[in-house]
Design a protein around this motif. Structure first.
Motif, PDB file in Angstrom:
ATOM      1  N   LEU A 239       0.830  -1.203   0.000  1.00 32.27           N
ATOM      2  CA  LEU A 239       0.000   0.000   0.000  1.00 32.27           C
ATOM      3  C   LEU A 239       0.866   1.254   0.000  1.00 32.27           C
ATOM      4  CD1 LEU A 239      -2.843   1.217   0.144  1.00 32.27           C
ATOM      5  CD2 LEU A 239      -2.682   1.069   2.618  1.00 32.27           C
ATOM      6  N   GLU A 240       1.927   1.257   0.766  1.00 32.51           N
ATOM      7  CA  GLU A 240       2.840   2.411   0.783  1.00 32.51           C
ATOM      8  C   GLU A 240       3.517   2.590  -0.579  1.00 32.51           C
ATOM      9  OE1 GLU A 240       3.244   4.757   3.102  1.00 32.51           O
ATOM     10  OE2 GLU A 240       1.607   3.729   4.147  1.00 32.51           O
ATOM     11  N   ALA A 241       3.866   1.486  -1.225  1.00 35.80           N
ATOM     12  CA  ALA A 241       4.477   1.579  -2.553  1.00 35.80           C
ATOM     13  C   ALA A 241       3.471   2.100  -3.579  1.00 35.80           C
ATOM     14  CB  ALA A 241       5.012   0.208  -2.971  1.00 35.80           C
ATOM     15  N   PHE A 242       2.191   1.715  -3.434  1.00 33.50           N
ATOM     16  CA  PHE A 242       1.164   2.207  -4.345  1.00 33.50           C
ATOM     17  C   PHE A 242       1.012   3.716  -4.252  1.00 33.50           C
ATOM     18  CE2 PHE A 242      -1.423  -2.013  -4.450  1.00 33.50           C
ATOM     19  CZ  PHE A 242      -0.566  -2.517  -5.409  1.00 33.50           C
ATOM     20  N   LYS A 243       1.165   4.260  -3.066  1.00 37.68           N
ATOM     21  CA  LYS A 243       0.993   5.704  -2.875  1.00 37.68           C
ATOM     22  C   LYS A 243       2.045   6.506  -3.629  1.00 37.68           C
ATOM     23  CE  LYS A 243      -1.395   5.312   1.530  1.00 37.68           C
ATOM     24  NZ  LYS A 243      -1.348   5.539   2.984  1.00 37.68           N
ATOM     25  N   THR A 244       3.181   5.899  -3.951  1.00 35.17           N
ATOM     26  CA  THR A 244       4.230   6.632  -4.670  1.00 35.17           C
ATOM     27  C   THR A 244       3.831   6.962  -6.102  1.00 35.17           C
ATOM     28  OG1 THR A 244       5.331   4.593  -5.390  1.00 35.17           O
ATOM     29  CG2 THR A 244       6.051   5.562  -3.287  1.00 35.17           C
ATOM     30  N   VAL A 245       2.871   6.219  -6.671  1.00 36.60           N
ATOM     31  CA  VAL A 245       2.420   6.495  -8.034  1.00 36.60           C
ATOM     32  C   VAL A 245       1.010   7.077  -8.052  1.00 36.60           C
ATOM     33  CG1 VAL A 245       3.891   4.774  -9.136  1.00 36.60           C
ATOM     34  CG2 VAL A 245       1.601   4.134  -8.383  1.00 36.60           C
ATOM     35  N   GLY A 246       0.493   7.441  -6.869  1.00 40.80           N
ATOM     36  CA  GLY A 246      -0.833   8.047  -6.809  1.00 40.80           C
ATOM     37  C   GLY A 246      -1.980   7.054  -6.799  1.00 40.80           C
ATOM     38  N   PHE A 247      -1.701   5.799  -6.554  1.00 44.50           N
ATOM     39  CA  PHE A 247      -2.729   4.760  -6.476  1.00 44.50           C
ATOM     40  C   PHE A 247      -3.045   4.557  -5.006  1.00 44.50           C
ATOM     41  CE2 PHE A 247      -3.645  -0.006  -6.923  1.00 44.50           C
ATOM     42  CZ  PHE A 247      -4.966   0.207  -7.225  1.00 44.50           C
ATOM     43  N   THR A 248      -4.277   4.938  -4.614  1.00 40.48           N
ATOM     44  CA  THR A 248      -4.627   4.907  -3.188  1.00 40.48           C
ATOM     45  C   THR A 248      -5.847   4.026  -2.916  1.00 40.48           C
ATOM     46  OG1 THR A 248      -5.938   6.904  -3.479  1.00 40.48           O
ATOM     47  CG2 THR A 248      -3.665   7.189  -2.709  1.00 40.48           C
ATOM     48  N   PRO A 249      -5.712   2.721  -3.077  1.00 41.43           N
ATOM     49  CA  PRO A 249      -6.822   1.844  -2.705  1.00 41.43           C
ATOM     50  C   PRO A 249      -6.868   1.694  -1.191  1.00 41.43           C
ATOM     51  CG  PRO A 249      -4.975   0.519  -3.401  1.00 41.43           C
ATOM     52  CD  PRO A 249      -4.593   1.960  -3.612  1.00 41.43           C
ATOM     53  N   SER A 250      -7.969   1.168  -0.683  1.00 41.15           N
ATOM     54  CA  SER A 250      -8.058   0.936   0.759  1.00 41.15           C
ATOM     55  C   SER A 250      -7.188  -0.261   1.127  1.00 41.15           C
ATOM     56  CB  SER A 250      -9.506   0.661   1.156  1.00 41.15           C
ATOM     57  OG  SER A 250      -9.957  -0.542   0.571  1.00 41.15           O
ATOM     58  N   LEU A 251      -6.857  -0.338   2.404  1.00 40.96           N
ATOM     59  CA  LEU A 251      -6.044  -1.450   2.870  1.00 40.96           C
ATOM     60  C   LEU A 251      -6.778  -2.775   2.690  1.00 40.96           C
ATOM     61  CD1 LEU A 251      -3.479  -2.489   4.177  1.00 40.96           C
ATOM     62  CD2 LEU A 251      -4.510  -2.056   6.417  1.00 40.96           C
ATOM     63  N   SER A 252      -8.104  -2.754   2.850  1.00 36.77           N
ATOM     64  CA  SER A 252      -8.856  -3.992   2.665  1.00 36.77           C
ATOM     65  C   SER A 252      -8.814  -4.457   1.204  1.00 36.77           C
ATOM     66  CB  SER A 252     -10.296  -3.827   3.133  1.00 36.77           C
ATOM     67  OG  SER A 252     -10.958  -2.839   2.377  1.00 36.77           O
ATOM     68  N   LYS A 253      -8.814  -3.518   0.268  1.00 34.93           N
ATOM     69  CA  LYS A 253      -8.726  -3.891  -1.145  1.00 34.93           C
ATOM     70  C   LYS A 253      -7.351  -4.472  -1.456  1.00 34.93           C
ATOM     71  CE  LYS A 253      -9.311  -2.154  -5.835  1.00 34.93           C
ATOM     72  NZ  LYS A 253      -9.728  -1.033  -6.673  1.00 34.93           N
ATOM     73  N   VAL A 254      -6.308  -3.863  -0.907  1.00 35.42           N
ATOM     74  CA  VAL A 254      -4.954  -4.375  -1.120  1.00 35.42           C
ATOM     75  C   VAL A 254      -4.802  -5.750  -0.478  1.00 35.42           C
ATOM     76  CG1 VAL A 254      -2.507  -3.981  -0.655  1.00 35.42           C
ATOM     77  CG2 VAL A 254      -3.963  -2.072  -1.312  1.00 35.42           C
ATOM     78  N   ALA A 255      -5.370  -5.919   0.722  1.00 34.64           N
ATOM     79  CA  ALA A 255      -5.294  -7.218   1.395  1.00 34.64           C
ATOM     80  C   ALA A 255      -6.048  -8.287   0.612  1.00 34.64           C
ATOM     81  CB  ALA A 255      -5.848  -7.106   2.812  1.00 34.64           C
ATOM     82  N   ALA A 256      -7.166  -7.925  -0.004  1.00 36.39           N
ATOM     83  CA  ALA A 256      -7.918  -8.884  -0.814  1.00 36.39           C
ATOM     84  C   ALA A 256      -7.127  -9.268  -2.067  1.00 36.39           C
ATOM     85  CB  ALA A 256      -9.271  -8.294  -1.204  1.00 36.39           C
ATOM     86  N   MET A 257      -6.472  -8.296  -2.709  1.00 39.78           N
ATOM     87  CA  MET A 257      -5.644  -8.609  -3.872  1.00 39.78           C
ATOM     88  C   MET A 257      -4.431  -9.440  -3.460  1.00 39.78           C
ATOM     89  SD  MET A 257      -5.567  -5.290  -6.394  1.00 39.78           S
ATOM     90  CE  MET A 257      -4.834  -4.173  -5.225  1.00 39.78           C
ATOM     91  N   TRP A 258      -3.937  -9.210  -2.259  1.00 41.10           N
ATOM     92  CA  TRP A 258      -2.769  -9.914  -1.750  1.00 41.10           C
ATOM     93  C   TRP A 258      -3.092 -11.375  -1.431  1.00 41.10           C
ATOM     94  CZ3 TRP A 258       2.245  -8.441  -1.194  1.00 41.10           C
ATOM     95  CH2 TRP A 258       3.056  -9.204  -0.366  1.00 41.10           C
ATOM     96  N   SER A 259      -4.246 -11.600  -0.821  1.00 41.88           N
ATOM     97  CA  SER A 259      -4.552 -12.932  -0.306  1.00 41.88           C
ATOM     98  C   SER A 259      -5.259 -13.841  -1.305  1.00 41.88           C
ATOM     99  CB  SER A 259      -5.405 -12.823   0.952  1.00 41.88           C
ATOM    100  OG  SER A 259      -6.650 -12.240   0.638  1.00 41.88           O
ATOM    101  N   GLY A 260      -5.843 -13.296  -2.348  1.00 37.78           N
ATOM    102  CA  GLY A 260      -6.562 -14.151  -3.289  1.00 37.78           C
ATOM    103  C   GLY A 260      -6.555 -13.573  -4.688  1.00 37.78           C
ATOM    104  N   THR A 261      -7.238 -14.268  -5.572  1.00 35.42           N
ATOM    105  CA  THR A 261      -7.341 -13.825  -6.953  1.00 35.42           C
ATOM    106  C   THR A 261      -8.543 -12.902  -7.095  1.00 35.42           C
ATOM    107  OG1 THR A 261      -6.425 -15.916  -7.694  1.00 35.42           O
ATOM    108  CG2 THR A 261      -7.595 -14.602  -9.333  1.00 35.42           C
ATOM    109  N   PRO A 262      -8.343 -11.659  -7.529  1.00 32.18           N
ATOM    110  CA  PRO A 262      -9.485 -10.765  -7.701  1.00 32.18           C
ATOM    111  C   PRO A 262     -10.344 -11.196  -8.882  1.00 32.18           C
ATOM    112  CG  PRO A 262      -7.492  -9.714  -8.491  1.00 32.18           C
ATOM    113  CD  PRO A 262      -7.078 -11.014  -7.871  1.00 32.18           C
ATOM    114  N   VAL A 263     -11.633 -10.949  -8.759  1.00 33.09           N
ATOM    115  CA  VAL A 263     -12.552 -11.290  -9.848  1.00 33.09           C
ATOM    116  C   VAL A 263     -12.345 -10.339 -11.012  1.00 33.09           C
ATOM    117  CG1 VAL A 263     -14.984 -11.504 -10.484  1.00 33.09           C
ATOM    118  CG2 VAL A 263     -14.222 -12.246  -8.232  1.00 33.09           C
ATOM    119  N   THR A 264     -12.192  -9.063 -10.703  1.00 32.33           N
ATOM    120  CA  THR A 264     -11.941  -8.048 -11.725  1.00 32.33           C
ATOM    121  C   THR A 264     -10.833  -7.120 -11.267  1.00 32.33           C
ATOM    122  OG1 THR A 264     -13.580  -6.551 -10.800  1.00 32.33           O
ATOM    123  CG2 THR A 264     -14.331  -8.037 -12.539  1.00 32.33           C
ATOM    124  N   VAL A 265     -10.103  -6.584 -12.223  1.00 27.51           N
ATOM    125  CA  VAL A 265      -9.088  -5.563 -11.957  1.00 27.51           C
ATOM    126  C   VAL A 265      -9.223  -4.523 -13.047  1.00 27.51           C
ATOM    127  CG1 VAL A 265      -6.629  -5.066 -11.705  1.00 27.51           C
ATOM    128  CG2 VAL A 265      -7.507  -7.260 -10.968  1.00 27.51           C
TER     129      VAL A 265
END
Length: 112
Positions: A21-47
């Motif tokens: 999440l901190e690395a995402f902020k360097t390029v202006g991408f600010t998803p919520s921590l829960s969204k990042v945790a969901a992408m981290w722990s499983g396969t997202p349905v859509t991106v």
């Protein structure tokens, strides 16, 4: 498709969703921590494509690194997994044709 976000992040020495999440902020991408945790722990349905572009920019990777195609099961493999109908043990798999009833009167109208 196989989602390889954790593997690609680990290759960049990012081991937790909070670090990502901190690395995402360097390029202006600010998803919520829960969204990042969901992408981290499983396969997202859509991106979203613009989100995928930002993820690739942060991790210095390509879309092919994040998403890997997996072969689909063959049609024969899928049919073997389907349950069989009751009494279908002896059927050889050929086409099934109805047999007319030989006894009793034929109906001319459907039953009420």
């Amino acid at each position: 498709m196989k989602w390889n976000l954790r593997m690609v992040a680990a290759q960049r020495d990012l081991w937790r969703p909070t670090e990502l999440l901190e690395a995402f902020k360097t390029v202006g991408f600010t998803p919520s921590l829960s969204k990042v945790a969901a992408m981290w722990s499983g396969t997202p349905v859509t991106v979203r494509l613009d989100d995928l572009d930002k993820i690739c920019a942060v991790l210095n990777c390509t879309v092919g690194d994040l998403l890997q195609a997996e072969p689909l099961e063959t049609a024969a493999g899928e049919s073997e997994a389907l349950p069989k109908a009751v009494g279908a043990e002896g059927i050889d798999g050929g086409p099934v044709r109805p047999t007319p009833r030989r006894q009793g009167p034929r109906r001319t109208l459907p039953p009420n």
